[in-house]
Design an enzyme around this catalytic site. Structure first.
Site, PDB file in Angstrom:
ATOM      1  N   ALA A  86      61.734 -17.815   1.764  1.00  0.00           N
ATOM      2  CA  ALA A  86      62.480 -16.852   2.503  1.00  0.00           C
ATOM      3  C   ALA A  86      61.734 -15.391   1.917  1.00  0.00           C
ATOM      4  O   ALA A  86      61.854 -14.531   2.640  1.00  0.00           O
ATOM      5  CB  ALA A  86      63.717 -16.946   2.199  1.00  0.00           C
ATOM      6  N   CYS A  87      61.232 -15.209   0.973  1.00  0.00           N
ATOM      7  CA  CYS A  87      61.081 -14.160   0.164  1.00  0.00           C
ATOM      8  C   CYS A  87      59.678 -13.619   0.737  1.00  0.00           C
ATOM      9  O   CYS A  87      59.167 -12.409   0.459  1.00  0.00           O
ATOM     10  CB  CYS A  87      60.917 -14.042  -1.202  1.00  0.00           C
ATOM     11  SG  CYS A  87      60.143 -15.161  -2.085  1.00  0.00           S
TER      12      CYS A  87
END
Length: 153
Positions: A86-87
């Site tokens: 997600a990052c």
């Protein structure tokens, strides 16, 4: 904003009371998704510890195909996914974590992350299990890596 403070407090109270049960439900969906995919797609790698990982996330590498190709086909089927953490969403580079685990660059590039939440249903999981194998097969047929991996030149 006293009403807002009271509202957020009540929302937190409700979330806390449902959290354990909901986490177990989502974990069962994740496990069903993982097992369904493993049963239908050869040569995949499940990334992460079998038990000590997020209950709602399945991260895998589908060898011999690019993660971006998988994402495009899933998107056309109305299925949301990511090819990285997600990052690092939006990056075309493979996960530095997968590379640090010594996965070959081309395998790390084949990663797929499927995240589940409280709104996901068993029917949605079944849909992914139904659709993903065909996508993998289609992309492997046009992949130069698949034929090499199978001993075909």
């Amino acid at each position: 904003n006293v009403p807002g403070i009271v509202g957020i407090g009540k929302a937190a109270e409700i979330a806390k009371s449902e959290m354990e049960e909901e986490a177990e439900r989502v974990k069962l969906l994740r496990d069903k998704l993982e097992n369904g995919i493993k049963d239908r797609i050869p040569e995949i790698i499940i990334n992460g510890h079998p038990e000590q990982r997020l209950f709602n996330t399945l991260n895998m590498c589908i060898k011999y195909i690019e993660g971006e190709g998988i994402l495009l086909h899933l998107d056309m089927e109305g299925i949301c996914a990511s090819s990285g953490s997600a990052c690092t969403s939006g990056s075309l580079e493979p996960s530095h974590v997968l590379l640090a685990l010594r996965l070959p660059h081309e395998v790390a590039h084949s990663s797929l992350r499927l995240s589940l939440g409280k709104d996901n249903t068993e029917q949605e999981v079944n849909r992914v299990i139904e659709v993903l194998p065909g996508i993998a097969e289609k992309l492997r047929q046009i992949s130069p890596f698949w034929n090499k991996g199978k001993g075909v030149e």
